[in-house]
Scaffold this motif. Structure first.
Motif, PDB file in Angstrom:
ATOM      1  N   ASP A  47     -69.988 -62.333 -78.764  1.00 42.42           N
ATOM      2  CA  ASP A  47     -70.351 -61.729 -80.052  1.00 42.42           C
ATOM      3  C   ASP A  47     -69.075 -61.228 -80.720  1.00 42.42           C
ATOM      4  N   LEU A  48     -68.764 -61.782 -81.883  1.00 41.70           N
ATOM      5  CA  LEU A  48     -67.534 -61.443 -82.612  1.00 41.70           C
ATOM      6  C   LEU A  48     -67.808 -60.644 -83.886  1.00 41.70           C
ATOM      7  N   SER A  49     -68.988 -60.065 -83.999  1.00 38.57           N
ATOM      8  CA  SER A  49     -69.368 -59.380 -85.236  1.00 38.57           C
ATOM      9  C   SER A  49     -68.541 -58.126 -85.510  1.00 38.57           C
ATOM     10  N   ASN A  50     -67.962 -57.525 -84.482  1.00 38.36           N
ATOM     11  CA  ASN A  50     -67.196 -56.294 -84.671  1.00 38.36           C
ATOM     12  C   ASN A  50     -65.688 -56.483 -84.528  1.00 38.36           C
ATOM     13  N   ILE A  51     -65.233 -57.713 -84.665  1.00 36.23           N
ATOM     14  CA  ILE A  51     -63.793 -57.969 -84.626  1.00 36.23           C
ATOM     15  C   ILE A  51     -63.228 -57.765 -86.030  1.00 36.23           C
ATOM     16  N   GLU A  52     -62.284 -56.841 -86.129  1.00 34.05           N
ATOM     17  CA  GLU A  52     -61.657 -56.524 -87.419  1.00 34.05           C
ATOM     18  C   GLU A  52     -60.558 -57.514 -87.787  1.00 34.05           C
ATOM     19  N   PHE A  53     -59.853 -58.001 -86.760  1.00 41.03           N
ATOM     20  CA  PHE A  53     -58.703 -58.880 -86.983  1.00 41.03           C
ATOM     21  C   PHE A  53     -58.489 -59.712 -85.734  1.00 41.03           C
ATOM     22  N   ILE A  54     -58.098 -60.968 -85.946  1.00 42.81           N
ATOM     23  CA  ILE A  54     -57.753 -61.848 -84.822  1.00 42.81           C
ATOM     24  C   ILE A  54     -56.542 -62.670 -85.240  1.00 42.81           C
ATOM     25  N   ASP A  55     -55.565 -62.774 -84.348  1.00 47.92           N
ATOM     26  CA  ASP A  55     -54.385 -63.576 -84.668  1.00 47.92           C
ATOM     27  C   ASP A  55     -54.413 -64.872 -83.859  1.00 47.92           C
ATOM     28  N   SER A  56     -53.338 -65.620 -83.903  1.00 46.35           N
ATOM     29  CA  SER A  56     -53.307 -66.928 -83.243  1.00 46.35           C
ATOM     30  C   SER A  56     -53.441 -66.813 -81.725  1.00 46.35           C
ATOM     31  N   SER A  57     -52.979 -65.720 -81.133  1.00 44.76           N
ATOM     32  CA  SER A  57     -53.132 -65.566 -79.688  1.00 44.76           C
ATOM     33  C   SER A  57     -54.602 -65.393 -79.316  1.00 44.76           C
ATOM     34  N   GLY A  58     -55.356 -64.699 -80.139  1.00 45.60           N
ATOM     35  CA  GLY A  58     -56.789 -64.551 -79.915  1.00 45.60           C
ATOM     36  C   GLY A  58     -57.514 -65.866 -80.092  1.00 45.60           C
ATOM     37  N   LEU A  59     -57.119 -66.593 -81.115  1.00 47.88           N
ATOM     38  CA  LEU A  59     -57.710 -67.910 -81.348  1.00 47.88           C
ATOM     39  C   LEU A  59     -57.429 -68.835 -80.170  1.00 47.88           C
ATOM     40  N   ARG A  60     -56.225 -68.774 -79.655  1.00 48.67           N
ATOM     41  CA  ARG A  60     -55.865 -69.598 -78.496  1.00 48.67           C
ATOM     42  C   ARG A  60     -56.734 -69.244 -77.287  1.00 48.67           C
ATOM     43  N   ALA A  61     -56.970 -67.968 -77.039  1.00 48.08           N
ATOM     44  CA  ALA A  61     -57.804 -67.548 -75.908  1.00 48.08           C
ATOM     45  C   ALA A  61     -59.213 -68.110 -76.036  1.00 48.08           C
ATOM     46  N   ILE A  62     -59.740 -68.122 -77.237  1.00 49.70           N
ATOM     47  CA  ILE A  62     -61.078 -68.668 -77.476  1.00 49.70           C
ATOM     48  C   ILE A  62     -61.087 -70.183 -77.244  1.00 49.70           C
ATOM     49  N   VAL A  63     -60.071 -70.871 -77.742  1.00 53.92           N
ATOM     50  CA  VAL A  63     -60.000 -72.325 -77.573  1.00 53.92           C
ATOM     51  C   VAL A  63     -59.842 -72.684 -76.096  1.00 53.92           C
ATOM     52  N   VAL A  64     -59.017 -71.948 -75.357  1.00 49.51           N
ATOM     53  CA  VAL A  64     -58.826 -72.213 -73.930  1.00 49.51           C
ATOM     54  C   VAL A  64     -60.151 -72.028 -73.176  1.00 49.51           C
ATOM     55  N   ALA A  65     -60.864 -70.937 -73.462  1.00 54.35           N
ATOM     56  CA  ALA A  65     -62.153 -70.695 -72.807  1.00 54.35           C
ATOM     57  C   ALA A  65     -63.161 -71.777 -73.196  1.00 54.35           C
ATOM     58  N   HIS A  66     -63.165 -72.163 -74.458  1.00 53.19           N
ATOM     59  CA  HIS A  66     -64.060 -73.227 -74.929  1.00 53.19           C
ATOM     60  C   HIS A  66     -63.804 -74.519 -74.147  1.00 53.19           C
ATOM     61  N   ARG A  67     -62.545 -74.891 -74.005  1.00 56.12           N
ATOM     62  CA  ARG A  67     -62.197 -76.126 -73.296  1.00 56.12           C
ATOM     63  C   ARG A  67     -62.582 -76.054 -71.818  1.00 56.12           C
ATOM     64  N   ARG A  68     -62.334 -74.896 -71.207  1.00 61.15           N
ATOM     65  CA  ARG A  68     -62.654 -74.727 -69.787  1.00 61.15           C
ATOM     66  C   ARG A  68     -64.152 -74.904 -69.545  1.00 61.15           C
ATOM     67  N   LEU A  69     -64.951 -74.259 -70.394  1.00 57.14           N
ATOM     68  CA  LEU A  69     -66.404 -74.366 -70.258  1.00 57.14           C
ATOM     69  C   LEU A  69     -66.883 -75.771 -70.609  1.00 57.14           C
ATOM     70  N   ASP A  70     -66.326 -76.360 -71.645  1.00 54.55           N
ATOM     71  CA  ASP A  70     -66.715 -77.707 -72.061  1.00 54.55           C
ATOM     72  C   ASP A  70     -66.438 -78.720 -70.945  1.00 54.55           C
ATOM     73  N   THR A  71     -65.311 -78.578 -70.291  1.00 53.88           N
ATOM     74  CA  THR A  71     -64.957 -79.462 -69.182  1.00 53.88           C
ATOM     75  C   THR A  71     -65.975 -79.353 -68.047  1.00 53.88           C
ATOM     76  N   ALA A  72     -66.544 -78.160 -67.879  1.00 54.60           N
ATOM     77  CA  ALA A  72     -67.548 -77.932 -66.830  1.00 54.60           C
ATOM     78  C   ALA A  72     -68.963 -78.274 -67.300  1.00 54.60           C
ATOM     79  N   GLY A  73     -69.079 -78.773 -68.541  1.00 56.35           N
ATOM     80  CA  GLY A  73     -70.397 -79.129 -69.070  1.00 56.35           C
ATOM     81  C   GLY A  73     -71.172 -77.927 -69.596  1.00 56.35           C
ATOM     82  N   LYS A  74     -70.479 -76.842 -69.869  1.00 55.09           N
ATOM     83  CA  LYS A  74     -71.101 -75.619 -70.384  1.00 55.09           C
ATOM     84  C   LYS A  74     -70.539 -75.310 -71.763  1.00 55.09           C
TER      85      LYS A  74
END
Length: 102
Positions: A47-74
Motif C-alpha cells: 500500500d503506497l497511499s501514504n508515501i509523500e515522496f519516492i526517488d529512484s532508489s525507492g523505484l529500484r527497490a520496487i522493481v527488484v521486488a517485482h522481478r523477484r516475485l514475477d520470477t517465482a510466478g507471484k
C-alpha cells in the motif's frame, strides 16, 4: 518540498505492507528489507497511499521486488499509490509493467 528520510513499513495483515513517509536513498533499505523478509512464496501487496515522496532508489527497490516475485510466478501488487508515486510510475513508463491497483 521539505521531505525527511522517515519511512515506516508495517505488515498490517499477512503479506500486506503499508508504507508511509519518504522513500529515498537514506530510507530505502527499510522497504527493501521488509519486501525481502516476505520472500517469494505468495503474492505481496504494498500500500503506497501514504508515501509523500519516492526517488529512484525507492523505484529500484520496487522493481527488484517485482522481478523477484514475477520470477517465482507471484505478484507484487502496488495499491493506492499517492499522486507523487503514480506520477513517477507514469514518467518512467512503469505503470504498465508493474501491478498497480487503485
Amino acid at each position: 518540498m521539505a521531505a525527511t528520510s522517515e519511512l515506516d513499513v508495517n505488515e498490517t495483515q499477512p503479506r500486506l505492507l503499508v508504507a508511509s513517509g519518504v522513500v529515498d536513498l537514506h530510507s530505502v533499505s527499510i522497504l527493501s528489507d521488509k519486501l525481502d523478509e516476505l520472500g517469494a512464496d505468495e503474492d505481496v501487496v504494498l500500500d503506497l497511499s501514504n508515501i509523500e515522496f519516492i526517488d529512484s532508489s525507492g523505484l529500484r527497490a520496487i522493481v527488484v521486488a517485482h522481478r523477484r516475485l514475477d520470477t517465482a510466478g507471484k505478484r507484487l501488487v502496488l495499491t493506492k499509490p499517492s499522486a507523487s508515486v503514480r506520477r513517477l510510475f507514469e514518467i518512467t513508463s512503469l505503470e504498465g509493467h508493474l501491478n498497480v491497483e487503485g
